[in-house]
Motif scaffolding. Structure first.
Motif, PDB file in Angstrom:
ATOM      1  N   ILE A 203       0.698  -1.347  -0.015  1.00  0.00           N
ATOM      2  CA  ILE A 203       0.079  -0.105  -0.095  1.00  0.00           C
ATOM      3  C   ILE A 203       0.966   1.371  -0.040  1.00  0.00           C
ATOM      4  N   ASP A 204       1.889   1.118   0.503  1.00  0.00           N
ATOM      5  CA  ASP A 204       2.835   2.174   0.695  1.00  0.00           C
ATOM      6  C   ASP A 204       3.549   2.635  -0.905  1.00  0.00           C
ATOM      7  N   ALA A 205       3.549   1.659  -1.634  1.00  0.00           N
ATOM      8  CA  ALA A 205       4.118   1.929  -2.944  1.00  0.00           C
ATOM      9  C   ALA A 205       3.204   3.000  -3.848  1.00  0.00           C
ATOM     10  N   SER A 206       3.808   3.668  -4.824  1.00  0.00           N
ATOM     11  CA  SER A 206       3.023   4.662  -5.338  1.00  0.00           C
ATOM     12  C   SER A 206       2.010   3.846  -6.572  1.00  0.00           C
ATOM     13  N   VAL A 207       0.867   4.465  -6.904  1.00  0.00           N
ATOM     14  CA  VAL A 207       0.086   3.787  -7.756  1.00  0.00           C
ATOM     15  C   VAL A 207       0.730   3.791  -9.311  1.00  0.00           C
ATOM     16  N   PRO A 208       0.659   2.574  -9.820  1.00  0.00           N
ATOM     17  CA  PRO A 208       1.257   2.436 -11.062  1.00  0.00           C
ATOM     18  C   PRO A 208       0.558   3.513 -12.115  1.00  0.00           C
ATOM     19  N   LEU A 209       1.365   3.723 -13.271  1.00  0.00           N
ATOM     20  CA  LEU A 209       0.755   3.911 -14.546  1.00  0.00           C
ATOM     21  C   LEU A 209      -0.752   3.369 -15.079  1.00  0.00           C
ATOM     22  N   ALA A 210      -1.655   3.959 -15.343  1.00  0.00           N
ATOM     23  CA  ALA A 210      -2.943   3.303 -15.932  1.00  0.00           C
ATOM     24  C   ALA A 210      -3.151   3.867 -17.269  1.00  0.00           C
ATOM     25  N   TRP A 211      -3.455   2.594 -18.016  1.00  0.00           N
ATOM     26  CA  TRP A 211      -3.851   2.933 -19.523  1.00  0.00           C
ATOM     27  C   TRP A 211      -4.519   1.987 -19.979  1.00  0.00           C
ATOM     28  N   SER A 212      -4.906   2.134 -21.207  1.00  0.00           N
ATOM     29  CA  SER A 212      -5.682   0.949 -22.033  1.00  0.00           C
ATOM     30  C   SER A 212      -4.746   0.740 -23.170  1.00  0.00           C
ATOM     31  N   PHE A 213      -5.254  -0.622 -23.693  1.00  0.00           N
ATOM     32  CA  PHE A 213      -4.437  -1.153 -25.010  1.00  0.00           C
ATOM     33  C   PHE A 213      -5.221  -0.556 -26.074  1.00  0.00           C
ATOM     34  N   GLY A 214      -4.362  -0.500 -27.439  1.00  0.00           N
ATOM     35  CA  GLY A 214      -5.268  -0.277 -28.515  1.00  0.00           C
ATOM     36  C   GLY A 214      -5.671   1.375 -28.818  1.00  0.00           C
ATOM     37  N   ASP A 215      -6.597   1.523 -29.849  1.00  0.00           N
ATOM     38  CA  ASP A 215      -6.751   2.779 -30.165  1.00  0.00           C
ATOM     39  C   ASP A 215      -8.107   3.140 -30.276  1.00  0.00           C
ATOM     40  N   SER A 216      -8.910   2.457 -29.622  1.00  0.00           N
ATOM     41  CA  SER A 216     -10.410   2.296 -29.553  1.00  0.00           C
ATOM     42  C   SER A 216     -11.021   1.630 -28.117  1.00  0.00           C
ATOM     43  N   PRO A 217     -12.170   2.004 -27.585  1.00  0.00           N
ATOM     44  CA  PRO A 217     -12.553   1.032 -26.354  1.00  0.00           C
ATOM     45  C   PRO A 217     -12.940   0.023 -26.847  1.00  0.00           C
ATOM     46  N   ALA A 218     -13.254  -0.448 -28.065  1.00  0.00           N
ATOM     47  CA  ALA A 218     -13.726  -1.842 -28.436  1.00  0.00           C
ATOM     48  C   ALA A 218     -12.347  -2.626 -28.432  1.00  0.00           C
ATOM     49  N   LEU A 219     -11.115  -2.284 -29.004  1.00  0.00           N
ATOM     50  CA  LEU A 219     -10.088  -2.912 -29.075  1.00  0.00           C
ATOM     51  C   LEU A 219      -9.379  -3.051 -27.751  1.00  0.00           C
ATOM     52  N   ALA A 220      -9.699  -1.795 -26.715  1.00  0.00           N
ATOM     53  CA  ALA A 220      -9.107  -1.881 -25.341  1.00  0.00           C
ATOM     54  C   ALA A 220      -9.724  -3.090 -24.711  1.00  0.00           C
ATOM     55  N   ASP A 221     -11.064  -3.154 -24.760  1.00  0.00           N
ATOM     56  CA  ASP A 221     -11.652  -4.461 -24.373  1.00  0.00           C
ATOM     57  C   ASP A 221     -11.397  -5.922 -24.660  1.00  0.00           C
ATOM     58  N   GLU A 222     -11.145  -5.975 -26.080  1.00  0.00           N
ATOM     59  CA  GLU A 222     -10.640  -6.851 -26.676  1.00  0.00           C
ATOM     60  C   GLU A 222      -9.097  -7.571 -26.202  1.00  0.00           C
ATOM     61  N   LEU A 223      -8.254  -6.466 -26.177  1.00  0.00           N
ATOM     62  CA  LEU A 223      -6.818  -7.044 -25.782  1.00  0.00           C
ATOM     63  C   LEU A 223      -6.842  -7.220 -24.318  1.00  0.00           C
ATOM     64  N   LEU A 224      -7.495  -6.389 -23.594  1.00  0.00           N
ATOM     65  CA  LEU A 224      -7.518  -6.904 -22.061  1.00  0.00           C
ATOM     66  C   LEU A 224      -7.954  -8.192 -21.756  1.00  0.00           C
ATOM     67  N   GLU A 225      -9.090  -8.700 -22.648  1.00  0.00           N
ATOM     68  CA  GLU A 225      -9.741  -9.985 -22.468  1.00  0.00           C
ATOM     69  C   GLU A 225      -8.639 -11.041 -22.744  1.00  0.00           C
ATOM     70  N   LEU A 226      -7.885 -10.717 -23.940  1.00  0.00           N
ATOM     71  CA  LEU A 226      -6.814 -11.665 -24.272  1.00  0.00           C
ATOM     72  C   LEU A 226      -5.802 -11.667 -23.103  1.00  0.00           C
ATOM     73  N   THR A 227      -5.516 -10.651 -22.425  1.00  0.00           N
ATOM     74  CA  THR A 227      -4.542 -10.378 -21.455  1.00  0.00           C
ATOM     75  C   THR A 227      -4.998 -11.383 -20.311  1.00  0.00           C
ATOM     76  N   LEU A 228      -6.319 -11.273 -19.642  1.00  0.00           N
ATOM     77  CA  LEU A 228      -6.924 -11.647 -18.629  1.00  0.00           C
ATOM     78  C   LEU A 228      -6.900 -13.533 -18.853  1.00  0.00           C
ATOM     79  N   ARG A 229      -6.915 -13.739 -19.954  1.00  0.00           N
ATOM     80  CA  ARG A 229      -7.129 -15.176 -20.536  1.00  0.00           C
ATOM     81  C   ARG A 229      -5.649 -15.855 -20.422  1.00  0.00           C
ATOM     82  N   GLY A 230      -4.707 -15.041 -20.318  1.00  0.00           N
ATOM     83  CA  GLY A 230      -3.376 -15.315 -20.553  1.00  0.00           C
ATOM     84  C   GLY A 230      -2.816 -15.591 -21.852  1.00  0.00           C
TER      85      GLY A 230
END
Length: 153
Positions: A18-45
């Motif tokens: 908890i004492d560590a600073s919050v990391p950078l936050a960003w989304s994959f890709g160049d659109s919300p749909a692509l961000a969701d698609e690439l996130l799901e691929l990441t979550l599935r490994g």
């Protein structure tokens, strides 16, 4: 709850220091749909790598990713969904990105031909308003990462 509070709450839920600073936050890709698609691929490994145009880091004044760095991955709506850690970073010309790296990105049919076509399209658009044009010799930041939270399915 505002965006910053969502990210802070997500960071706390990971169980990281908890004492560590919050990391950078960003989304994959160049659109919300692509961000969701690439996130799901990441979550599935299925997605454990990504690539960025080095020139975009230079233009934005952003530091290059480094092994060991943490990042929060957002979904297409901007909500925090995953925590990843960079494990490897290599800068190579576009034409020298390996078939292995293309496969690790987990997109399409995982082939180098697919990877090249999609990244040429994406960078052709994102570099349009910069002094740079897409080029097969352009430097590409190839990054590998591991999913820390939530654990892959």
């Amino acid at each position: 709850m505002d965006h910053a509070q969502q990210i802070e709450r997500f960071w706390q839920s990971t169980g990281m220091r908890i004492d560590a600073s919050v990391p950078l936050a960003w989304s994959f890709g160049d659109s919300p749909a692509l961000a969701d698609e690439l996130l799901e691929l990441t979550l599935r490994g299925e997605k454990t790598a990504m690539a960025s145009a080095l020139w975009e880091f230079e233009i934005d004044g952003d530091p290059l990713p480094q092994p060991g760095e943490l990042a929060i991955v957002l979904d297409g709506a901007g909500a925090p969904r995953a925590l990843i850690r960079t494990t490897e970073v290599e800068i190579v010309p576009f034409e020298d990105v390996s078939p292995e790296h293309a496969a690790l990105e987990g997109e399409g049919d995982r082939s180098l031909d697919y990877w090249r076509a999609e990244h040429e399209r994406a960078w052709g658009g994102s570099l349009a308003h910069t002094p740079y044009d897409f080029d097969t010799k352009m430097p590409v930041v190839c990054e590998r990462f591991e999913l820390l939270f939530p654990l892959s399915c």
